[in-house]
Design a protein around this motif. Structure first.
Motif, mmCIF file in Angstrom:
data_model
loop_
_atom_site.group_PDB
_atom_site.id
_atom_site.type_symbol
_atom_site.label_atom_id
_atom_site.label_comp_id
_atom_site.label_asym_id
_atom_site.label_seq_id
_atom_site.Cartn_x
_atom_site.Cartn_y
_atom_site.Cartn_z
ATOM 1 N N GLU A 183 -5.503 -0.452 5.903
ATOM 2 C CA GLU A 183 -6.506 -0.545 4.839
ATOM 3 C C GLU A 183 -5.876 -0.809 3.476
ATOM 4 O OE1 GLU A 183 -9.478 2.432 4.794
ATOM 5 O OE2 GLU A 183 -10.120 2.061 6.841
ATOM 6 N N LYS A 184 -4.545 -0.749 3.392
ATOM 7 C CA LYS A 184 -3.841 -1.130 2.166
ATOM 8 C C LYS A 184 -3.177 -2.496 2.298
ATOM 9 C CE LYS A 184 -2.783 3.446 0.220
ATOM 10 N NZ LYS A 184 -1.697 4.292 -0.353
ATOM 11 N N LEU A 185 -3.449 -3.195 3.380
ATOM 12 C CA LEU A 185 -2.803 -4.486 3.636
ATOM 13 C C LEU A 185 -3.395 -5.572 2.739
ATOM 14 C CD1 LEU A 185 -0.856 -6.202 5.334
ATOM 15 C CD2 LEU A 185 -2.715 -6.499 6.992
ATOM 16 N N ASN A 186 -2.536 -6.238 1.964
ATOM 17 C CA ASN A 186 -2.932 -7.381 1.148
ATOM 18 C C ASN A 186 -1.706 -8.271 0.952
ATOM 19 O OD1 ASN A 186 -1.377 -6.253 -1.071
ATOM 20 N ND2 ASN A 186 -3.121 -4.891 -1.476
ATOM 21 N N GLU A 187 -1.826 -9.293 0.119
ATOM 22 C CA GLU A 187 -0.716 -10.238 -0.066
ATOM 23 C C GLU A 187 0.521 -9.560 -0.675
ATOM 24 O OE1 GLU A 187 -1.503 -14.004 -1.838
ATOM 25 O OE2 GLU A 187 -3.476 -14.195 -0.885
ATOM 26 N N ASP A 188 0.318 -8.503 -1.436
ATOM 27 C CA ASP A 188 1.454 -7.809 -2.043
ATOM 28 C C ASP A 188 2.162 -6.891 -1.044
ATOM 29 O OD1 ASP A 188 1.068 -8.952 -4.565
ATOM 30 O OD2 ASP A 188 -0.424 -7.439 -5.093
ATOM 31 N N THR A 189 1.375 -6.178 -0.237
ATOM 32 C CA THR A 189 1.980 -5.176 0.653
ATOM 33 C C THR A 189 2.467 -5.754 1.975
ATOM 34 O OG1 THR A 189 -0.171 -4.601 1.614
ATOM 35 C CG2 THR A 189 0.552 -3.348 -0.322
ATOM 36 N N VAL A 190 1.976 -6.923 2.369
ATOM 37 C CA VAL A 190 2.308 -7.457 3.692
ATOM 38 C C VAL A 190 3.806 -7.716 3.846
ATOM 39 C CG1 VAL A 190 1.943 -9.904 3.137
ATOM 40 C CG2 VAL A 190 1.592 -9.089 5.475
ATOM 41 N N PHE A 191 4.483 -8.039 2.747
ATOM 42 C CA PHE A 191 5.912 -8.350 2.839
ATOM 43 C C PHE A 191 6.820 -7.193 2.425
ATOM 44 C CE2 PHE A 191 4.107 -12.689 2.220
ATOM 45 C CZ PHE A 191 4.465 -13.190 3.466
ATOM 46 N N ASN A 192 6.317 -6.286 1.570
ATOM 47 C CA ASN A 192 7.222 -5.229 1.099
ATOM 48 C C ASN A 192 6.871 -3.831 1.591
ATOM 49 O OD1 ASN A 192 5.120 -4.169 -0.569
ATOM 50 N ND2 ASN A 192 5.633 -5.617 -2.175
ATOM 51 N N GLU A 193 5.728 -3.671 2.259
ATOM 52 C CA GLU A 193 5.332 -2.345 2.719
ATOM 53 C C GLU A 193 5.144 -2.292 4.227
ATOM 54 O OE1 GLU A 193 2.807 0.263 0.117
ATOM 55 O OE2 GLU A 193 1.375 -0.052 1.740
ATOM 56 N N PHE A 194 4.666 -3.386 4.795
ATOM 57 C CA PHE A 194 4.464 -3.449 6.233
ATOM 58 C C PHE A 194 5.788 -3.715 6.936
ATOM 59 C CE2 PHE A 194 0.383 -3.693 8.627
ATOM 60 C CZ PHE A 194 -0.366 -2.976 7.715
ATOM 61 N N LYS A 195 6.069 -2.937 7.970
ATOM 62 C CA LYS A 195 7.269 -3.121 8.777
ATOM 63 C C LYS A 195 6.848 -3.734 10.108
ATOM 64 C CE LYS A 195 9.371 -1.029 5.482
ATOM 65 N NZ LYS A 195 10.156 -1.779 4.506
#
Length: 360
Positions: free
Chosen positions: A149-161
């Protein structure tokens, strides 16, 4: 400790939950599909993007998917696969227990949804959040590999593993090591549900490095591989009952559970107890150890009625008198090596005649 005692600790709010990929079994996403595990996500992306690939490395396949269909389609694809629509009774029972804290390597929102539907709000934390805002909060869910639910263009590369196996990366362990170690040490038990240690060296190292942790760890699993089973037995007790069997066991134990009021255990403070120190023979060596090495013999310090071991400073009585009146704070200051430590140790002994004394 057996599983019954562990469940009592859970019900008392003194246990940690680690939820792995296997915890999601039985839940359905918004497409009414089972949640994808292991290589399933890679295979699904290859099919949907019509990729001519047999390599199932998730990070690599994700890059190819984005190149072909774009970042917006990729985010939409993941949300359809990992936003929960239905969960099982087992998920509801486990999620609504009074966990001290919940850690998960899963992207999905099963725990949050199952809790919220029962009127219990659990704040969500990801690895990029500032730990200082949450280290004293219970009821939180810490998503170590990212949260759907926090997935977006900013988090997809630096937060999602994006990896084939759920795991805690070394960088996450380093960033959250303080809270993790504190929770592991201070909780009465740690429950791993659907969590495989096979690919997770970081957790293995954390458990191995923590004294007596093995006896507090329980692994709830179902039909594990021989390798996984061997690893789990090395680091804790294993119950091959799955989430359903665990939920049934919780309901069984709840029937005879009575909440116990436990006196809080001191974690950062040590209580001074003068009765621990006994009068003993006074040796010249004790004086030499004190003068040359700063080594304090507390038996002599506490029983220093004749000022033979240390000299009672005149300011001691003044500080005691002020603290017993209306002074709330005294600050002891001096140059390096002028005796602050020994003075404070002696002051503890003097103040203990009037109440409980604690050292931070």
């Amino acid at each position: 400790m057996d599983i019954n005692e562990a469940i009592f600790h859970i019900l008392n709010g003194d246990a940690i939950l680690f939820a792995g990929a296997g915890f999601s079994h039985g839940a359905k996403n918004i497409n009414n599909e089972e949640f994808l595990l292991g290589n399933g996500l890679s295979k699904k992306m290859i099919d949907e993007a019509d990729l001519d690939e047999d390599d199932l490395d998730l990070e690599y396949i994700s890059e190819l998917y984005i190149e072909k269909k774009g970042i917006d389609m990729f985010i939409s694809f993941l949300k359809k696969k990992y936003i929960c629509q239905k969960y099982t009774d087992s998920h509801k029972i486990i999620s609504n227990l009074p966990w001290k804290r919940i850690y998960t390597t899963n992207y999905d929102n099963i725990i949050e949804k199952a809790s919220l539907d029962s009127g219990k709000y659990r704040p969500t934390i990801t690895a990029n959040d500032k730990i200082k805002y949450y280290n004293n909060k219970n009821d939180v869910v810490i998503h170590l590999n990212g949260y759907i639910e926090k997935l977006n263009e900013d988090t997809v590369f630096n937060e999602f593993k994006l990896t084939n196996e759920s795991y805690m990366s070394k960088e996450i362990v380093n960033q959250w090591s303080f809270l993790l170690e504190e929770d592991l040490n201070n909780s009465k038990c740690i429950i791993f549900v659907g969590y495989s240690l096979e690919y997770d060296k970081s957790i293995q190292e954390l458990i191995a490095a923590t004294e007596k942790l093995k006896e507090k760890c329980f692994f709830i699993t179902f039909d594990p591989s021989r390798k996984s089973l061997r690893l789990m037995k090395k680091y804790g007790q294993v119950l091959e009952i799955g989430t359903e069997g665990f939920a049934e066991k919780i309901q069984e134990v709840e029937k005879c559970y009575k909440k116990t009021t436990i006196k809080p255990k001191l974690m950062c403070f040590k209580k001074f107890n003068s009765k621990e120190y006994k009068s003993s023979e006074f040796l010249d060596k004790d004086i030499m150890d004190l003068l040359f090495y700063g080594k304090i013999n507390y038996d002599h310090l506490v029983n220093n009625s004749k000022n033979e071991y240390i000299i009672k400073r005149d300011i001691t009585d003044r500080i005691v008198k002020e603290l017993l009146s209306d002074v709330e704070l005294e600050i002891i200051t001096s140059d390096l090596g002028n005796g602050k430590t020994i003075f404070l140790e002696y002051l503890k002994k003097e103040l203990s005649n009037y109440g409980d004394i604690y050292t931070l």
